[in-house]
Scaffold this motif. Structure first.
Motif, PDB file in Angstrom:
ATOM      1  N   ALA A 311      31.910  15.259  36.476  1.00 35.36           N
ATOM      2  CA  ALA A 311      30.756  14.392  36.724  1.00 35.36           C
ATOM      3  C   ALA A 311      31.180  12.950  36.511  1.00 35.36           C
ATOM      4  O   ALA A 311      32.021  12.655  35.665  1.00 35.36           O
ATOM      5  CB  ALA A 311      29.606  14.738  35.781  1.00 35.36           C
ATOM      6  N   GLN A 315      26.434  10.025  36.611  1.00 34.11           N
ATOM      7  CA  GLN A 315      25.840  11.365  36.610  1.00 34.11           C
ATOM      8  C   GLN A 315      25.695  11.894  35.196  1.00 34.11           C
ATOM      9  O   GLN A 315      24.684  12.500  34.856  1.00 34.11           O
ATOM     10  CB  GLN A 315      26.711  12.309  37.449  1.00 34.11           C
ATOM     11  CG  GLN A 315      26.668  12.019  38.930  1.00 34.11           C
ATOM     12  CD  GLN A 315      27.709  12.803  39.707  1.00 34.11           C
ATOM     13  OE1 GLN A 315      28.796  13.105  39.196  1.00 34.11           O
ATOM     14  NE2 GLN A 315      27.407  13.138  40.943  1.00 34.11           N
ATOM     15  N   ARG A 319      22.160  12.943  33.218  1.00 31.91           N
ATOM     16  CA  ARG A 319      21.911  14.307  32.729  1.00 31.91           C
ATOM     17  C   ARG A 319      21.636  14.348  31.243  1.00 31.91           C
ATOM     18  O   ARG A 319      20.870  15.185  30.768  1.00 31.91           O
ATOM     19  CB  ARG A 319      23.116  15.198  33.039  1.00 31.91           C
ATOM     20  CG  ARG A 319      23.320  15.447  34.506  1.00 31.91           C
ATOM     21  CD  ARG A 319      24.647  16.179  34.765  1.00 31.91           C
ATOM     22  NE  ARG A 319      24.970  16.163  36.172  1.00 31.91           N
ATOM     23  CZ  ARG A 319      26.148  16.540  36.674  1.00 31.91           C
ATOM     24  NH1 ARG A 319      27.091  16.960  35.851  1.00 31.91           N
ATOM     25  NH2 ARG A 319      26.378  16.476  37.970  1.00 31.91           N
TER      26      ARG A 319
END
Length: 328
Positions: A311, A315, A319
């Protein structure tokens, strides 16, 4: 393992449970198969314990079972669930024996989370690739050196044996098995019904805690580690670290290899990655994080994140930055 005697329709799924079993290891994957049944899959879902007695789960709920593992009719899929006790107190002999009895009769054998310790103790992972919860992956590798542990994988298939990482990864694996049995269209319907990904982005390294290593016995190496941890943005090339420690770069590399089983460069990169994750968790921007963590540029940090975590920094921050969402 035996070839199936029945078709995929009506395939039996047997969950092997025990005292202390983690409840979500059971109910999470079971819900996937139950949801698939609403779409016509026809799984026959059952629960068995080594003795046939009900078990006490991790949340204190008593779970009734259909009988002992040894009395299970020929199963298509056997799911060995996990529990903290398997790591903390070892795998009970009766559970090991139950797995050894049923494994040759199952078409497919699955472990959820720390259930991999039970499979390894029973000998069925010998010479195979496997995974488990990231917190226990190193311990599994040390305890069973004949098992090739893949610590970043969400789940691993080796032949007809499947192992999964932490609890929610068992749900991912169950969905993959449904797709194997009934195709992507039915699996996609199940995923939408349970509001889950068909394929979760990234590996489990993105969930892992900061690096923890044993305290080195060599004072010089301890000083090097303390400096890297305290000031990750400094120049920590192998030659610079060696110069600060008053040893040659080759000797420093030998110290890292013998006491930490890594290289100076890999250690520094991991410390910087952990520092960057903490800064992003705290809400700092990508460019500032790259500078403060010692990556030098956002692009360099992005490459490390993608290679290590699957990731990008943006990202990762999206998250893990907060559970709050904009519901407006």
């Amino acid at each position: 393992m035996l070839a199936p005697e029945v078709g995929i329709m009506g395939a039996s799924v047997v969950f092997v449970v025990f005292d202390g079993v983690k409840m979500l290891d059971v109910t999470g994957p079971a819900e996937v198969f139950a949801e698939a049944n609403l779409c016509g899959a026809g799984y026959a879902i059952g629960y068995r314990s080594p003795s046939g007695a009900p078990v006490e789960t991790s949340v204190g709920i008593r779970l009734p079972v259909d009988g002992p593992v040894a009395a299970t009719p020929e199963p298509d899929l056997v799911v060995v669930c996990g529990g903290d006790a398997l790591v903390e107190r070892g795998v009970p002999a009766e559970l090991t024996g139950a797995i050894r009895e049923i494994a040759p009769r199952a078409r497919r054998l699955v472990s959820i989370c720390t259930g991999s310790f039970a499979l390894a103790a029973a000998g069925v992972l010998s010479g195979r690739r496997a995974t488990t919860h990231w917190r226990h992956a190193a311990r599994l590798a040390r305890a069973y050196p004949d098992v090739q542990v893949l610590p970043d994988a969400l789940f691993v298939r080796d032949g007809e044996i499947f192992t999964s990482a932490g609890v929610s990864a068992g749900i991912d694996l169950a969905l993959a098995l449904v797709e194997d049995d009934h195709g992507p269209d039915l699996a996609r319907t199940v995923a939408r019904g349970l509001v889950m990904f068909m394929q979760r982005p990234g590996g489990q390294s993105q969930f892992s805690a900061p690096l923890r290593v044993p305290r080195p016995s060599t004072p010089t190496l301890r000083e090097v580690l303390d400096l890297v941890s305290a000031q990750p943005a400094l120049d920590h090339s192998a030659s610079t670290l060696a110069s600060r420690a008053g040893v040659s770069a080759r000797h420093l590399a030998r110290m890292f290899a013998s006491e930490l089983d890594t290289t100076p460069a890999k250690y520094v990169e991991q410390v910087r990655l952990d520092h960057a994750k903490a800064l992003l968790d705290a809400g700092h921007g990508v460019a500032e994080t790259a500078r403060r963590a010692g990556f030098g540029s956002s692009e360099t940090m992005r490459r490390v994140f993608v290679a290590r975590l699957g990731a990008s920094p943006s990202q990762y921050r999206a998250r893990f930055g907060s559970t709050r969402t904009d519901v407006s």
